[in-house]
Design a protein around this motif. Structure first.
Motif, PDB file in Angstrom:
ATOM      1  N   PRO A  79      33.484  20.595  68.661  1.00  0.00           N
ATOM      2  CA  PRO A  79      32.893  19.346  69.167  1.00  0.00           C
ATOM      3  C   PRO A  79      33.881  18.697  70.145  1.00  0.00           C
ATOM      4  O   PRO A  79      34.987  19.202  70.321  1.00  0.00           O
ATOM      5  N   PRO A  80      33.519  17.572  70.791  1.00  0.00           N
ATOM      6  CA  PRO A  80      34.408  16.966  71.798  1.00  0.00           C
ATOM      7  C   PRO A  80      35.804  16.724  71.231  1.00  0.00           C
ATOM      8  O   PRO A  80      35.946  16.065  70.192  1.00  0.00           O
ATOM      9  N   LEU A 107      34.184  25.099  61.178  1.00  0.00           N
ATOM     10  CA  LEU A 107      33.709  23.794  61.656  1.00  0.00           C
ATOM     11  C   LEU A 107      34.852  22.791  61.600  1.00  0.00           C
ATOM     12  O   LEU A 107      35.634  22.784  60.642  1.00  0.00           O
ATOM     13  N   PHE A 108      34.925  21.966  62.626  1.00  0.00           N
ATOM     14  CA  PHE A 108      35.997  20.958  62.704  1.00  0.00           C
ATOM     15  C   PHE A 108      35.425  19.597  63.075  1.00  0.00           C
ATOM     16  O   PHE A 108      34.360  19.493  63.680  1.00  0.00           O
ATOM     17  N   GLY A 109      36.196  18.562  62.738  1.00  0.00           N
ATOM     18  CA  GLY A 109      35.864  17.206  63.175  1.00  0.00           C
ATOM     19  C   GLY A 109      34.456  16.818  62.770  1.00  0.00           C
ATOM     20  O   GLY A 109      34.017  17.070  61.645  1.00  0.00           O
ATOM     21  N   ILE A 110      33.736  16.256  63.713  1.00  0.00           N
ATOM     22  CA  ILE A 110      32.393  15.776  63.398  1.00  0.00           C
ATOM     23  C   ILE A 110      31.449  16.930  63.062  1.00  0.00           C
ATOM     24  O   ILE A 110      30.470  16.738  62.329  1.00  0.00           O
ATOM     25  N   LYS A 131      32.055  19.367  61.145  1.00  0.00           N
ATOM     26  CA  LYS A 131      32.188  19.583  59.708  1.00  0.00           C
ATOM     27  C   LYS A 131      31.305  18.591  58.947  1.00  0.00           C
ATOM     28  O   LYS A 131      30.659  18.942  57.946  1.00  0.00           O
ATOM     29  N   GLU A 132      31.273  17.350  59.457  1.00  0.00           N
ATOM     30  CA  GLU A 132      30.463  16.330  58.779  1.00  0.00           C
ATOM     31  C   GLU A 132      28.973  16.549  59.010  1.00  0.00           C
ATOM     32  O   GLU A 132      28.157  16.281  58.128  1.00  0.00           O
TER      33      GLU A 132
END
Lengths: 78, 140, 140, 78
Positions: A73-74, A6-9, A11-12
């Motif tokens: 994500p984008p 998971l990356f960026g948003i 992950k959050e």
């Protein structure tokens, strides 16, 4: 079971940098469905793509346990 | 030691180093695009940016940009360096340098590279404001 | 001491120095065009180039390019440095750097600057070959 | 008498970096005529312009003895 990076948003939204699925998914489309169902915030994003073995994958792409799967994500580099 | 043409790094990018990677006797033009961290976005003061990359895939996608640029223009050499981690105002998230025989090709290839990077390379930018933060482009 | 934004010099131009002249917190993009001496022109091997300038007028015309670019695009800062004298293969006759809030403006302003420089600035280039020489563009 | 500065190929055509005219010229048009008549090589150039006081001048621009006049053959900077 499949583990996804998971990356960026993403992950959050999930609350961690990897997620191990608790039920099997056959392909990318099922993985996207899984993610949007468990984490409704994913449905609000501008886009949501899946990479399989470092390549953007289509909905029909089959997922194997040994594949490296990532939630994209984008993007917003540069 | 010279850095690779495609590079993701947590260290500051020095434009001169990227430029030197693509200098070539057969080139008459060298175009460079440097992204810089602006002090504001949509009239809101920016405190800092945080960049995160899916590094292995990002490297592959950056290499694809170079390969595709080569198919479209007579690129002598192209380098794409992207920084990750925390960046302050004025820091440089990205430097792209391309050498070509003639300048029109260089402008076109350089613009293609940065436009495509922003569409395809798995790197994410979070803007940190005094009163909040947001992942850029995440929401409509 | 920082060099001026508009500069004609017999010394080698260092792109990083020109870039640093236009870095600004309000800019999100920095575009650079670097002219480089190619080892051939029209399939003929080049030995060296000689550049000559009508310096006082050239400085004025280069400043006009910056002024006109500012009228057309939201240019944060622009620098134009041109070298004169003898240049070898790989040397840099010209470096143009422009900072803008957004990148499309920077590409447009940078291209405008080099295109206009080649049309209006009184600087002349002579190509030296093994078996002769010619002033570029002098004859139809 | 007017003295003109010469650059690039103009310097080679005339054989010097300045030229002092031996008859008066009233304006830019007359100066161009003067140059093309004495040095036929000027007529072969892609273009030939005159700068008066560091600015490109039109054919009708009047020339004074105190003006700084320069012959501008086709430019090729960059």
């Amino acid at each position: 079971m499949v583990t996804v990076k998971l990356f960026g948003i993403a992950k959050e939204i999930v609350g961690g940098s990897t997620l191990t699925l608790d039920s099997p998914v056959a392909n990318v489309e099922e993985l996207l469905h899984y993610l949007r169902e468990r984490y409704p915030e994913f449905a609000k994003l501008t886009s949501l793509l899946i990479a399989v073995n470092d390549e953007y994958a289509r909905p029909a792409t089959v997922i194997h346990d040994t594949d490296e799967i990532a939630v994209i994500p984008p993007v917003s580099g540069g | 030691m010279a850095k690779p043409l495609v590079h993701i790094t947590a260290e500051p990018i020095i434009p001169q180093e990227v430029i030197d990677l693509v200098r070539a006797d057969a080139a008459g033009a060298l175009n460079v695009f440097i992204g810089t961290v602006r002090n504001s976005t949509q009239n809101k003061a920016v405190v800092k940016l945080v960049f995160e990359a899916y590094e292995r895939m990002a490297i592959k996608e950056m290499q694809k940009i170079i390969d595709r640029a080569r198919e479209r223009w007579p690129v002598t050499a192209m380098a794409i360096h992207h920084r990750v981690g925390e960046l302050g105002i004025g820091d440089l998230p990205v430097v792209i340098a391309v050498s070509t025989p003639h300048r029109q090709q260089g402008f076109a290839a350089c613009q293609y590279a940065i436009d495509t990077l922003k569409e395809t390379v798995p790197i994410w930018k979070k803007e940190i404001f005094a009163d909040g933060e947001q992942w850029v482009s995440a929401h409509p």
